[in-house]
Design a protein around this motif. Structure first.
Motif, PDB file in Angstrom:
ATOM      1  N   ASP A 274     105.859  52.353  64.324  1.00  0.00           N
ATOM      2  CA  ASP A 274     104.924  53.286  63.703  1.00  0.00           C
ATOM      3  C   ASP A 274     103.921  52.563  62.810  1.00  0.00           C
ATOM      4  O   ASP A 274     102.750  52.966  62.727  1.00  0.00           O
ATOM      5  CB  ASP A 274     105.680  54.340  62.895  1.00  0.00           C
ATOM      6  N   VAL A 275     104.371  51.519  62.112  1.00  0.00           N
ATOM      7  CA  VAL A 275     103.454  50.741  61.269  1.00  0.00           C
ATOM      8  C   VAL A 275     102.394  50.071  62.146  1.00  0.00           C
ATOM      9  O   VAL A 275     101.184  50.124  61.850  1.00  0.00           O
ATOM     10  CB  VAL A 275     104.232  49.681  60.465  1.00  0.00           C
TER      11      VAL A 275
ATOM     12  N   LYS B 104     101.494  50.924  65.168  1.00  0.00           N
ATOM     13  CA  LYS B 104     100.667  51.944  65.815  1.00  0.00           C
ATOM     14  C   LYS B 104      99.613  52.483  64.857  1.00  0.00           C
ATOM     15  O   LYS B 104      98.449  52.668  65.246  1.00  0.00           O
ATOM     16  CB  LYS B 104     101.572  53.070  66.327  1.00  0.00           C
ATOM     17  N   GLN B 105     100.007  52.748  63.623  1.00  0.00           N
ATOM     18  CA  GLN B 105      99.055  53.257  62.641  1.00  0.00           C
ATOM     19  C   GLN B 105      97.954  52.246  62.374  1.00  0.00           C
ATOM     20  O   GLN B 105      96.784  52.611  62.189  1.00  0.00           O
ATOM     21  CB  GLN B 105      99.774  53.619  61.337  1.00  0.00           C
ATOM     22  N   ALA B 106      98.314  50.973  62.367  1.00  0.00           N
ATOM     23  CA  ALA B 106      97.302  49.932  62.170  1.00  0.00           C
ATOM     24  C   ALA B 106      96.278  49.956  63.287  1.00  0.00           C
ATOM     25  O   ALA B 106      95.072  49.789  63.061  1.00  0.00           O
ATOM     26  CB  ALA B 106      97.972  48.563  62.086  1.00  0.00           C
TER      27      ALA B 106
ATOM     28  N   VAL C 160      95.623  52.653  65.394  1.00  0.00           N
ATOM     29  CA  VAL C 160      94.905  53.932  65.379  1.00  0.00           C
ATOM     30  C   VAL C 160      93.799  53.928  64.327  1.00  0.00           C
ATOM     31  O   VAL C 160      92.691  54.447  64.549  1.00  0.00           O
ATOM     32  CB  VAL C 160      95.885  55.109  65.131  1.00  0.00           C
ATOM     33  N   SER C 161      94.069  53.324  63.184  1.00  0.00           N
ATOM     34  CA  SER C 161      93.087  53.291  62.096  1.00  0.00           C
ATOM     35  C   SER C 161      91.960  52.296  62.338  1.00  0.00           C
ATOM     36  O   SER C 161      90.976  52.277  61.597  1.00  0.00           O
ATOM     37  CB  SER C 161      93.791  52.938  60.785  1.00  0.00           C
TER      38      SER C 161
ATOM     39  N   SER D  99      92.436  49.067  62.148  1.00  0.00           N
ATOM     40  CA  SER D  99      92.687  47.894  61.305  1.00  0.00           C
ATOM     41  C   SER D  99      93.186  46.695  62.088  1.00  0.00           C
ATOM     42  O   SER D  99      93.116  45.566  61.595  1.00  0.00           O
ATOM     43  CB  SER D  99      93.710  48.247  60.216  1.00  0.00           C
TER      44      SER D  99
ATOM     45  N   GLU E 257      99.209  59.231  71.917  1.00  0.00           N
ATOM     46  CA  GLU E 257      97.956  58.663  71.401  1.00  0.00           C
ATOM     47  C   GLU E 257      96.994  58.302  72.535  1.00  0.00           C
ATOM     48  O   GLU E 257      95.768  58.433  72.374  1.00  0.00           O
ATOM     49  CB  GLU E 257      98.250  57.418  70.548  1.00  0.00           C
TER      50      GLU E 257
ATOM     51  N   ARG F 213      93.380  58.693  70.728  1.00  0.00           N
ATOM     52  CA  ARG F 213      93.435  57.936  69.476  1.00  0.00           C
ATOM     53  C   ARG F 213      93.622  56.445  69.724  1.00  0.00           C
ATOM     54  O   ARG F 213      93.290  55.612  68.872  1.00  0.00           O
ATOM     55  CB  ARG F 213      94.562  58.458  68.586  1.00  0.00           C
TER      56      ARG F 213
END
Length: 345
Positions: free
Chosen positions: A243-244, A246-248, A250-251, A253, A266, A271
């Motif tokens: 999840d960490v 993936k969030q990086a 998606v954002s 980053s 996603e 996304r």
């Protein structure tokens, strides 16, 4: 359907099968025909046909259909579902009686240990199917913190089944392998998508990369790919959590490599987007193991057959491929041929 005609006993005897009962129980558990079809690995019309068949015999609807929401049981449906539970319970008792004298499986709990991502993105989604198939068995799922922990739990008897990354442990029996495709992904607007495919390996070192910690086998798999592709990775984020990572991505980053089951939603909603590059997707293999001798237990065989059936019915990368395997054939990436299973529950 407004007709309400009490069925004759002979109608019930001739018209009902355990496939029909199983379909009704699955629809009731899933809350919709669509979700039940996914669980049963059937088309939605096939599930609807089975339910309509029973409703025709009973002369009364089992479910109230709510457009866009799902279904709920009618009064007749509640009575019929109770009958389904009793009938399947009697069948399980018959099976236990038949197998009791030859070491049959009569335990009431099936314990599974697996890494967090296997639980979060795969096993949890199968629980409605598993509970419908094993209604009188408690299913206990425990997250393991490492490959060593998974192996230890199975060897000690704390878990009946263990999921862990290959290579296989020779002290345990590998009953199946689960293959997940690992995709290079980034946010749709990321610059990497505008670089020609053949130039992307050399360009990867320009952008922040999120990946697994160094001790994880998935990180080792990624590094072997990078070495072969001539890619230098600028690792800015290391984590054990998908999840960490993936969030990086998606954002915007970072770029990352993640298994299909973790990013199915996603990719569908836009996304994330797959970055086409030579050598991708990678394939990550997970062994499903039991203690030697336990591979003959009926519940183990049925559990794996369900996993194989779900994997074969999938048409996208969001569901791993599951295949049967023999112990002596499993070492590193070497796998055994698949064993045929029935396509119908």
């Amino acid at each position: 359907m407004t007709e309400n005609v009490s069925p004759h006993r002979q109608q019930l005897l001739r018209g009902l099968s355990f496939d029909h009962l199983f379909a009704v129980r699955t629809v009731a558990s899933a809350g919709s025909f669509r979700e039940a079809a996914k669980i049963l690995c059937l088309t939605q019309p096939a599930v609807s046909q089975r339910v309509h068949h029973i409703e025709h015999i009973l002369g009364s609807p089992i479910f109230d259909r709510h457009s866009g929401i799902g279904v709920t049981l009618t009064d007749v449906g509640h009575a019929f579902l109770a009958f389904c539970d009793r009938a399947m319970g009697v069948l399980d008792e018959l099976h236990a009686d038949i197998t009791q004298d030859d070491g049959g499986d009569t335990e009431t709990t099936l314990s599974i240990t697996a890494p967090s991502d296997s639980i979060q993105y795969f096993i949890i989604r199968l629980l409605p199917l598993l509970r419908a198939r094993f209604p009188h068995r408690q299913l206990r799922v425990t997250q393991s913190g490492s490959r060593r922990e998974s192996l230890g739990m199975v060897k000690s008897g704390a878990a009946d089944l263990g999921f862990y990354r290959v290579p296989a442990d020779p002290q345990l029996s590998t009953v199946a392998l689960m293959d997940e495709k690992l995709h290079l992904v980034a946010a749709p607007g990321h610059e990497i998508h505008r670089i020609p495919v053949e130039e992307r390996p050399g360009a990867l070192g320009v952008y922040p990369f999120a990946t697994y910690i160094a001790s994880m086998r998935s990180r080792q798999l990624l590094e072997r790919w990078a070495l072969k592709a001539g890619a230098r990775l600028r690792v800015d984020i290391e984590s054990q959590s998908l999840d960490v990572m993936k969030q990086a991505a998606v954002s915007g980053s970072a770029i990352t490599v993640l298994p299909g089951p973790a990013i199915g939603d996603e990719l569908k909603d836009g996304r994330l987007a797959v970055v086409g590059i030579d050598g991708m997707p990678l394939v990550r293999a997970t062994a499903i193991v039991v203690r030697p001798g336990d591979e003959q237990r009926a519940v183990i065989r049925e559990f794996i057959e369900l996993l194989v059936r779900v994997g074969r019915a999938a048409s996208d990368d969001a569901t791993p491929e599951i295949r049967w395997s023999h112990d002596s054939k499993v070492a590193g990436s070497t796998t055994a041929p698949a064993v045929p299973v029935t396509a119908e529950p």
